[in-house]
Design a protein around this motif. Structure first.
Motif, PDB file in Angstrom:
ATOM      1  N   THR A  56       0.839  -1.203   0.000  1.00 40.99           N
ATOM      2  CA  THR A  56       0.000   0.000   0.000  1.00 40.99           C
ATOM      3  C   THR A  56       0.874   1.253   0.000  1.00 40.99           C
ATOM      4  O   THR A  56       0.531   2.264  -0.633  1.00 40.99           O
ATOM      5  CB  THR A  56      -0.929  -0.015   1.229  1.00 40.99           C
ATOM      6  OG1 THR A  56      -1.735  -1.182   1.150  1.00 40.99           O
ATOM      7  CG2 THR A  56      -1.816   1.212   1.279  1.00 40.99           C
ATOM      8  N   GLU A 345       1.992 -10.905   6.684  1.00 39.89           N
ATOM      9  CA  GLU A 345       2.175  -9.586   6.046  1.00 39.89           C
ATOM     10  C   GLU A 345       1.192  -9.312   4.924  1.00 39.89           C
ATOM     11  O   GLU A 345       1.417  -8.431   4.102  1.00 39.89           O
ATOM     12  CB  GLU A 345       3.599  -9.486   5.498  1.00 39.89           C
ATOM     13  CG  GLU A 345       4.651  -9.444   6.569  1.00 39.89           C
ATOM     14  CD  GLU A 345       6.047  -9.558   5.991  1.00 39.89           C
ATOM     15  OE1 GLU A 345       6.478  -8.654   5.270  1.00 39.89           O
ATOM     16  OE2 GLU A 345       6.707 -10.582   6.244  1.00 39.89           O
ATOM     17  N   MET A 352      -0.049  -7.967  -5.364  1.00 42.77           N
ATOM     18  CA  MET A 352      -0.655  -6.654  -5.074  1.00 42.77           C
ATOM     19  C   MET A 352      -0.306  -5.653  -6.169  1.00 42.77           C
ATOM     20  O   MET A 352      -0.990  -4.645  -6.350  1.00 42.77           O
ATOM     21  CB  MET A 352      -0.177  -6.124  -3.716  1.00 42.77           C
ATOM     22  CG  MET A 352      -0.644  -6.904  -2.495  1.00 42.77           C
ATOM     23  SD  MET A 352      -2.391  -7.308  -2.465  1.00 42.77           S
ATOM     24  CE  MET A 352      -3.144  -5.692  -2.330  1.00 42.77           C
TER      25      MET A 352
END
Ligand code: ADE
Length: 418
Positions: A56, A345, A352
């Motif tokens: 992110t 994690e 991602m």
């Protein structure tokens, strides 16, 4: 700059790990390089309610490179990586409001604080931002261009808002892009869920009966990886098609009332409420492990478990051992919250990469097409999905065939049979 994180001392550790993730996120890196030149998000305020992870962080840095004013809060009280939050604040001047282990009150306070920045785009993982805008902060709607949503759970909430005619701005269902759910939900959840269970318990999976509750894309991934580690996999479902698919994929299929008596490890990934409850806990074997990999902590009735127990204690980090009246022990991981993000994690960076490439390109698309969009849940445009797949293949060094002119013509004709 306002922020609320555990501390600023872990910035260097966070930097190292975020850079490691970036080296596996080659599609997002290409987007970042283009964004840095073109600035398609110039001066747009983007509020992100996402798991604060190394992946992110790379999305937030990409959006900022595109000219956006980004702020970030957690989409789950237990998923924040405090070193990452520290790195974003210290080295990138990105305001972060997230602390691993924050309670529900602080969690919602952080969402509120993010909305105080008057965002023009909301980027959600579970639709908590959108939900708060529509229930408590309606005055912000006039300012909002649109939003994006990362998860199956969030998209279901948004579709319900659309159906009930309350959705007040356009949202792109990032989850539904092929380059998202076919990879992130399946291979990402598959691997990270087993990773979370193993890190929390260090149990041997081979020979265990693993009960996978729900056979959507996440359930398919978890079942596949549990099988790969040598488990006997039992799938529980309510959807007859999915149940049939699980059966033909080689798993046992049965109702939870039966599976509860057989399982050694239970994983819920249904998106629904009270999947594991009193009647199931009552018949479970001694020493079972119970966890959730669905978005919200509603799938396991932890309240039931507490009420049925004569005592409970911490057995390991992230593991709470409940002793029932009948003397049997049930081990719950991460309070029934996302096991993969709380005890491990989350999904690896390379998966991602595609999910967050969709997020970044949808934000750009929203801005470019703001005049044309209505208050609906939109699919990710096909050209974005295909472009991400091509870039991902290219970055992996894989080449594929192209249709010949003869083949193209054949596919467009109906006259030729045998
Ligand atoms: N959801 C699942 N895994 C994730 C990760 N690594 N980062 C952000 N969101 C996630």
């Amino acid at each position: 700059m306002k922020y609320d994180i555990k501390d600023t001392k872990k910035a260097q550790e966070g930097k190292m790990r975020v850079e490691w993730a970036e080296s596996k996120m080659l599609v997002l890196r290409l987007i970042k390089e283009r964004f840095a030149k073109e600035k398609p998000l110039r001066n747009i305020k983007i509020a992100c309610c996402l798991h604060v992870t190394t992946e992110t962080a790379n999305l937030a840095i990409t959006l900022k490179a595109g000219g956006a004013q980004v702020s970030l809060c957690a989409s789950n009280p237990l998923s924040t990586q405090d070193d990452v939050a520290s790195h974003l604040v210290v080295h990138h001047n990105i305001p972060v409001f997230a602390i691993k282990g924050e309670n529900n009150t602080i969690y919602y306070q952080h969402i509120k604080t993010l909305l105080d920045q008057k965002p023009q785009i909301t980027m959600d993982d579970g639709a908590d931002l959108v939900s708060m805008v529509h229930s408590k902060r309606k005055e912000l709607i006039k300012n909002i261009i649109g939003g994006t949503e990362e998860t199956t759970t969030g998209v279901i909430r948004l579709r319900s808002m659309e159906k009930n005619k309350v959705l007040a701005y356009p949202i792109f269902a990032v989850n539904d892009a092929d380059t998202k759910h076919l990879f992130d939900n399946r291979y990402g959840t598959g691997q990270s869920t087993m990773d979370g269970i193993i890190r929390a318990t260090n149990v041997l999976i081979a020979g265990k009966n693993v009960v996978v509750c729900g056979y959507g894309w996440c359930g398919r991934g978890a079942a596949m990886r549990a099988k790969g580690l040598g488990a006997n996999v039992i799938v529980t479902e309510v959807n007859p098609l999915r149940a049939l698919e699980a059966l033909m994929d080689g798993y046992w299929v049965m109702p939870m009332a039966e599976a509860a008596k057989l399982g050694d490890i239970f994983i819920t990934l249904t998106g629904d409420i009270s999947v594991l409850r009193k009647e199931h806990f009552k018949v479970m074997k001694d020493g079972v492990i119970v966890c959730n990999s669905g978005h919200f902590n509603v799938e396991i009735d932890v309240g039931d478990l507490k009420k049925m127990s004569k005592k409970n204690r911490k057995a390991r980090s992230f593991v709470q051992e409940y002793t029932l009246q009948n003397g049997r022990k049930i081990n719950l991981i991460a309070e029934g919250r996302l096991v993969n993000l709380a005890a491990a994690e989350g999904h690896p960076a390379s998966v991602m990469d595609m999910s967050f490439a969709n997020q970044a390109l949808c934000a750009e698309f929203l801005i470019k097409n703001r005049k044309k969009l209505e208050s609906k849940v939109y699919p990710v445009p096909e050209q974005i999905d295909v472009k991400i797949a091509r870039l991902k293949l290219k970055s992996t060094g894989i080449k594929i065939d192209v249709l010949t002119a003869k083949q193209k013509k054949y596919l467009n004709s109906w006259q030729i049979g045998t």
